[in-house]
Write an enzyme that holds these catalytic residues in place. Structure first.
Site, PDB file in Angstrom:
ATOM      1  N   ALA A 181       3.953   1.589  -0.988  1.00 27.89           N
ATOM      2  CA  ALA A 181       4.649   1.729  -2.274  1.00 27.89           C
ATOM      3  C   ALA A 181       3.703   2.273  -3.330  1.00 27.89           C
ATOM      4  O   ALA A 181       4.073   3.144  -4.133  1.00 27.89           O
ATOM      5  CB  ALA A 181       5.212   0.373  -2.724  1.00 27.89           C
ATOM      6  N   TYR A 226       0.838  -1.215   0.000  1.00 30.49           N
ATOM      7  CA  TYR A 226       0.000   0.000   0.000  1.00 30.49           C
ATOM      8  C   TYR A 226       0.868   1.258   0.000  1.00 30.49           C
ATOM      9  O   TYR A 226       0.637   2.195  -0.779  1.00 30.49           O
ATOM     10  CB  TYR A 226      -0.906  -0.028   1.236  1.00 30.49           C
ATOM     11  CG  TYR A 226      -1.910   1.082   1.307  1.00 30.49           C
ATOM     12  CD1 TYR A 226      -3.043   1.077   0.494  1.00 30.49           C
ATOM     13  CD2 TYR A 226      -1.746   2.142   2.208  1.00 30.49           C
ATOM     14  CE1 TYR A 226      -3.977   2.096   0.569  1.00 30.49           C
ATOM     15  CE2 TYR A 226      -2.679   3.159   2.292  1.00 30.49           C
ATOM     16  CZ  TYR A 226      -3.793   3.133   1.471  1.00 30.49           C
ATOM     17  OH  TYR A 226      -4.714   4.142   1.540  1.00 30.49           O
TER      18      TYR A 226
END
Lengths: 248, 133
Positions: free
Chosen positions: A158, A156
């Site tokens: 990233a 998430y």
């Protein structure tokens, strides 16, 4: 006259949470609103009914942001219904939290495909009509996780950090065509998506928020709609944090 | 639609996309060198041409067609257009002054050759493909 009178607005993932608030506030500001949803037809119908009850046009479109043909069809439906598209709010997102070392590759892929891939697909599809109009507003939903390492959120975090980079790159590319691209990064907001985190670690996290409370979806939506309004004509490529002063 | 009307429409679209003065746009005007067009402007022009003429110009088609059917290896060498490639370009773009097709032309600089007439010719070819006058 509302701040978005007559504008055509598309919100992805608009049936619940922050997306639904964006739909409702945009409608209250005079916009014609369309939103996408993936599977929850009951939630989509509830959102549509709530908006129509205020006498405003509202279009619910079932579309999976990872499927290019569905994205294309959704954008085309908005342009056909409203004859233009002024604002895109890239809100659709999922979480598949797990410690990185235990994360299933499928969960990595799904989060990147939905959050980042969906943002790309919708942005690319609306760019053409917006370029022809020589005007447009694109607002991408990032997250505090983009800049604050969150345990169990490698995928998430990233995806959201990538959305911020994507926002800046698109802002530079599209500015000559009168299109602004910005992002809003919410902290911990009272939505279904954050329920588990709030219940597991809510008290500890609250201590790290200067305002000592979680945010409400409409507090994020108001900033999103500010960026869509004529009050934000000279803002592009920015990330606005709406997190109550998280870890200041 | 006769050829003069096609040209007038292509010209109007380029004026609209680039926001330039009408006086600056003639058949031989080079879009990058003389009108400061950027790569996104070419897409903008293509979008407008598609809408206005009811045609489709698939992304990358203009670049592909400019290669005159040559393979990548035949057309370019280390980013530079080969002598064979220069001949193909000249054949495909008769509207461009031959002085520009010379050794040392980089592939990335091909769009610098595009003139208003390049787009006019593309539209005439597309309309002919569809059997439209």
């Amino acid at each position: 006259m509302g701040r978005l009178a007559g504008r055509a607005v598309l919100v992805t993932g608009g049936s619940r949470g922050i997306g639904r608030s964006c739909v409702e506030l945009a409608a209250a500001e005079g916009a014609r609103v369309a939103f996408t949803y993936r599977a929850n037809t009951a939630a989509a119908e509830a959102t549509t009914a709530a908006v129509r009850a205020t006498g405003v046009e509202c279009l619910a479109l079932q579309a999976d942001g990872t499927d290019r043909s569905q994205v294309q069809a959704a954008v085309q439906a908005v342009v056909e219904a409203f004859d233009r598209i002024d604002v895109l709010i890239n809100n659709a997102g999922i979480i598949r939290d797990q410690l990185m070392v235990a994360m299933e590759p499928d969960d990595w892929d799904a989060v990147l495909a939905t959050n980042l891939g969906g943002t790309f697909h919708f942005t690319q599809e609306v760019a053409q009509p917006m370029m022809l109009q020589k005007a447009g507003r694109i607002i991408n939903l990032s997250s505090a996780a983009a800049t604050q390492g969150g345990r169990g959120q490698a995928n998430y975090a990233a995806s959201k950090a990538a959305i911020e980079a994507f926002t800046r790159a698109c802002a530079v590319e599209l500015a000559p065509k009168g299109i602004t691209v910005n992002a809003v990064a919410p902290g911990l907001i009272e939505t279904d998506m954050s329920r588990e985190v709030r219940s597991l670690a809510g008290d500890r996290i609250r201590e790290e928020i200067a305002l000592r409370r979680f945010g409400m979806p409409e507090e994020v939506a108001r900033v999103v709609l500010f960026l869509a309004s004529d009050e934000a004509t000279y803002i592009t490529g920015q990330v606005i944090h709406v997190d109550g002063g998280l870890r200041l | 639609m006769d050829n003069n009307q096609v040209f007038d429409e292509v010209r109007a679209i380029i004026l609209e996309a680039l926001g330039v003065d009408e006086k600056e746009v003639e058949l031989k005007t080079r879009l990058i060198e003389e009108l400061d067009a950027e790569s996104l402007d070419f897409l903008d022009i293509v979008f407008r041409l598609e809408r206005s003429f009811g045609i489709k110009i698939p992304r990358g088609e203009i670049e592909r067609n400019a290669r005159g059917g040559l393979s990548d290896e035949e057309f370019e060498d280390n980013g530079m257009v080969t002598p064979e490639g220069l001949e193909a370009l000249q054949r495909v773009m008769p509207e461009v002054d031959p002085i520009y097709f010379k050794d040392g032309l980089a592939v990335r600089d091909i769009p610098r050759l595009f003139t208003v007439e390049t787009f006019y010719n593309i539209i005439l070819a597309k309309l002919a493909e569809q059997g439209r006058p």
